[in-house]
Scaffold this active site. Structure first.
Site, PDB file in Angstrom:
ATOM      1  N   ASN A  81       0.851  -1.187   0.000  1.00 45.41           N
ATOM      2  CA  ASN A  81       0.000   0.000   0.000  1.00 45.41           C
ATOM      3  C   ASN A  81       0.888   1.239   0.000  1.00 45.41           C
ATOM      4  OD1 ASN A  81       0.472   0.838   2.917  1.00 45.41           O
ATOM      5  ND2 ASN A  81      -0.393  -1.218   3.216  1.00 45.41           N
ATOM      6  N   ASP A  90      -4.197  -6.712   4.926  1.00 39.82           N
ATOM      7  CA  ASP A  90      -5.167  -7.645   5.498  1.00 39.82           C
ATOM      8  C   ASP A  90      -5.025  -9.048   4.919  1.00 39.82           C
ATOM      9  OD1 ASP A  90      -6.411  -5.721   7.134  1.00 39.82           O
ATOM     10  OD2 ASP A  90      -7.562  -4.975   5.415  1.00 39.82           O
ATOM     11  N   LYS A 102       9.202 -15.940 -11.126  1.00 41.83           N
ATOM     12  CA  LYS A 102       8.393 -14.842 -11.625  1.00 41.83           C
ATOM     13  C   LYS A 102       7.284 -15.365 -12.539  1.00 41.83           C
ATOM     14  CE  LYS A 102       8.611 -10.689 -14.490  1.00 41.83           C
ATOM     15  NZ  LYS A 102       9.479  -9.813 -15.299  1.00 41.83           N
ATOM     16  N   PRO A 150      -2.470 -12.304  10.058  1.00 37.90           N
ATOM     17  CA  PRO A 150      -2.789 -12.182  11.482  1.00 37.90           C
ATOM     18  C   PRO A 150      -3.114 -10.737  11.844  1.00 37.90           C
ATOM     19  CG  PRO A 150      -0.416 -12.465  11.160  1.00 37.90           C
ATOM     20  CD  PRO A 150      -1.076 -12.713   9.831  1.00 37.90           C
ATOM     21  N   ILE A 202      -2.540  -8.021  14.160  1.00 38.68           N
ATOM     22  CA  ILE A 202      -1.527  -7.718  15.167  1.00 38.68           C
ATOM     23  C   ILE A 202      -2.123  -6.953  16.338  1.00 38.68           C
ATOM     24  CG2 ILE A 202       0.662  -6.534  15.593  1.00 38.68           C
ATOM     25  CD1 ILE A 202       1.317  -6.986  12.603  1.00 38.68           C
ATOM     26  N   PHE A 206      -4.617   2.546  14.708  1.00 43.24           N
ATOM     27  CA  PHE A 206      -4.805   3.537  13.649  1.00 43.24           C
ATOM     28  C   PHE A 206      -5.765   2.968  12.608  1.00 43.24           C
ATOM     29  CE2 PHE A 206      -1.769   6.258  15.404  1.00 43.24           C
ATOM     30  CZ  PHE A 206      -1.657   7.416  14.646  1.00 43.24           C
ATOM     31  N   LYS A 248     -13.900  -0.151  14.375  1.00 44.70           N
ATOM     32  CA  LYS A 248     -12.609  -0.767  14.676  1.00 44.70           C
ATOM     33  C   LYS A 248     -12.322  -0.732  16.165  1.00 44.70           C
ATOM     34  CE  LYS A 248      -7.871  -0.921  12.936  1.00 44.70           C
ATOM     35  NZ  LYS A 248      -6.916  -0.408  11.913  1.00 44.70           N
ATOM     36  N   LYS A 304     -11.650  -4.305  17.828  1.00 43.22           N
ATOM     37  CA  LYS A 304     -10.311  -4.609  18.354  1.00 43.22           C
ATOM     38  C   LYS A 304     -10.274  -4.605  19.887  1.00 43.22           C
ATOM     39  CE  LYS A 304      -8.502  -4.267  14.117  1.00 43.22           C
ATOM     40  NZ  LYS A 304      -7.843  -5.343  13.374  1.00 43.22           N
TER      41      LYS A 304
END
Length: 414
Positions: A220, A289, A299, A317, A319, A335, A349, A353
Site C-alpha cells: 500500500n 489484510d 516470476k 494475522p 496484530i 490507527f 474498529k 479490536k
C-alpha cells in the site's frame, strides 16, 4: 531535518572550549538559528585557536563574548548577564579541561565563570547546562575524566554523547563530539515535556509487503512518516522506544531501537513477544489484510493468451487484536486509515479490536505527505487533532498524541 521552527523564541548560550571539534560548532549554530533560536556564543581563548570569533558572529548574528573583562556590558558583568533569561547553556565542544573546571567549580575564564554564575537551582529562571564532550579516546576513558563527568551530572548537568569513531589524532574510539544534527535533535528533545519518562513504547510503522512471486507483491501507499514521528515524539517524551518498521526509506529517529520487517507475519512475530514488555503499543502500520496463500517460486510470466493470473488469498494475522487480547497487555492505540466514513469505520474498529483508543485518518489524503489530520475516537466520543478540521505537520501531531496517551495512562493509574 525538520523545517519547523522548533526552537522559536528560545535563547541559547553556546560555549566553545578548545578542540578541533570547534569546526562542528559553526554548523550547530546555523541549525539553531534556522530553528528559530537566538544564539549567544561564548568562546575560550583556546577555542579561538581553532575557529574565529568572526565566523561565529557571522553565523549567530550576535557579537561573540570571549573575556570576563569585556567592557561592552553596561555593568561589566557578562558572566552574570549572559544566562539571565537564557533557556539553556550548551558547551560544544567541551574539552576534558573544561569538564574538570566545571566539576571543581573553578571560574578562571569567562565560560567556566558563566556556568558557575548561571541560575542553576530548580524554579523559574533556571538555566540548564548541557555538555557535549570532545576529546581523545584515552582522555575520555581516563578515570579522572569519568569522575569529573559523574560529578557534573550529579550537579545537574546533562551530558550529550560523546560519539564514537575516527578522531583527528588518527585513533578510533569514544570521545568524538556528536554531529551538529545529533546535537540539534538532542537539544530539541531536551525541551519537550517528559510525559512518558520511565515508560516503554512499542510502535509499528509503514506498509507491509506480501510477496506474490520473487519480484511482485501486494502493498500500500503508507510512507511510515506518521509512525516514525510518533516514535520520535515518544522518545522525546522520555520513553524507551522500539520501532518495528515495514519497508520504508526513512532515517531511524534518534535514540529509537529499530527492527525492520517486510511482511505482516514478520511484523506480527516481531511485535507479539515484545508487547508484554512494553507499557504502550501504538499500531500505526498499514498492515496488509491479505496475502497470497502460496508463493510462486519463479516470476509469473505472460502466457501469450492474455489471461491474467489468479491466486488465492489468505488472511494475515491481526496484530493489534492479538496484542489487545494478551493477559497483560500494554495500553493499545490503533490507527484506522480509511477512504470514506472515517468516524463510522474508526468506531467500528474500536469495538472490534477492543482497544481504548483509535486514531483515524483519511489515507489517500495523507499517504506520503508531511502533514495530516487525526480523529481520536474512544468510548466517550471523538475529537479532532488539530481542532477545527485543519491539518498540521506530522511531528506536531505526534507530540500532541503522545501527550494525550500519557494523560490517559496517568488518569487510569490515579
Amino acid at each position: 531535518m525538520s523545517a519547523l521552527l522548533e526552537l522559536q523564541g528560545r535563547r541559547i548560550v553556546l560555549g566553545l572550549s578548545g578542540g578541533i571539534a570547534c569546526y562542528k560548532s559553526a554548523e550547530f549554530v546555523r541549525l539553531l538559528t534556522k530553528a528559530g533560536a537566538s544564539v549567544q556564543v561564548v568562546m575560550t581563548e583556546a577555542a579561538e585557536q581553532f575557529i574565529t570569533a568572526v565566523t561565529m558572529q557571522a553565523l549567530s548574528g550576535q557579537p561573540v563574548v570571549t573575556s570576563q573583562w569585556d567592557a561592552r556590558e553596561p555593568n561589566n558583568m557578562a558572566h552574570i548577564n549572559l544566562t539571565r533569561g537564557a533557556d539553556a547553556i550548551i558547551i560544544a565542544p567541551a574539552s576534558a579541561d573544561c569538564i574538570a573546571k566545571l566539576a571543581q567549580g573553578r571560574a578562571d575564564d569567562l565560560l567556566s565563570l558563566t556556568c558557575l554564575a548561571r541560575p542553576w537551582a530548580a524554579g523559574a529562571g533556571r538555566c540548564p547546562l548541557l555538555i557535549a564532550p570532545a576529546m581523545n579516546r584515552e582522555m575520555w576513558a581516563h578515570p579522572a575524566t569519568q569522575r569529573n563527568v559523574a560529578q557534573v551530572v550529579a550537579d545537574g548537568a546533562v551530558i550529550l554523547g560523546p560519539g564514537s569513531g575516527d578522531q583527528a589524532c588518527g585513533e578510533t574510539g569514544d570521545g568524538r563530539m556528536l554531529e551538529p544534527a545529533e546535537l540539534w535533535l538532542d537539544l530539541v528533545a531536551f525541551f519537550q515535556p517528559k510525559a512518558l519518562l520511565g515508560k516503554r513504547v512499542l510502535v509499528t510503522a509503514g506498509p507491509t509487503f506480501e510477496a506474490i512471486d520473487p519480484v511482485r507483491g501486494i502493498t500500500n501507499l503508507s510512507s511510515g512518516k506518521m509512525g516514525f514521528a510518533i516514535a520520535r515524539a515518544a522518545r522525546e517524551a522520555g520513553a524507551e522506544v522500539t520501532l518495528v518498521a515495514g519497508p520504508v526509506d526513512l532515517p531511524t529517529p534518534r535514540g529509537v531501537a529499530r527492527i525492520d520487517v517486510r511482511s505482516a507475519q514478520q511484523m506480527h512475530d516481531a511485535v507479539l513477544p515484545r508487547a508484554v514488555r512494553h507499557d504502550v503499543f501504538v499500531a500505526t502500520a498499514a498492515v496488509a489484510d491479505w496475502r497470497p496463500a502460496t508463493l510462486s517460486e519463479h516470476k509469473i510470466k505472460k502466457d501469450g493468451k492474455k489471461l491474467a493470473p489468479s491466486f488465492e488469498l489468505t488472511e494475515n494475522p491481526d496484530i493489534l487484536a492479538a496484542v489487545a487480547a494478551l493477559p497483560e497487555r500494554p495500553y493499545c492505540v490503533g490507527f484506522a486509515a480509511e477512504s470514506e466514513n472515517l468516524l463510522a469505520h474508526a468506531r467500528a474498529k474500536l469495538q472490534r479490536k477492543r482497544v481504548p483508543l483509535i486514531v483515524g485518518n483519511l489515507g489517500p489524503a495523507t499517504f506520503g505527505r508531511d502533514d495530516n489530520a487525526l480523529l481520536l475516537v474512544d468510548e466517550q466520543g471523538q475529537r479532532e487533532l488539530p481542532e477545527g478540521g485543519s491539518t498540521a505537520d506530522k511531528l506536531s501531531l505526534a507530540r500532541q498524541l503522545v501527550r494525550e496517551i500519557a494523560a490517559r495512562i496517568a488518569a487510569g493509574s490515579a
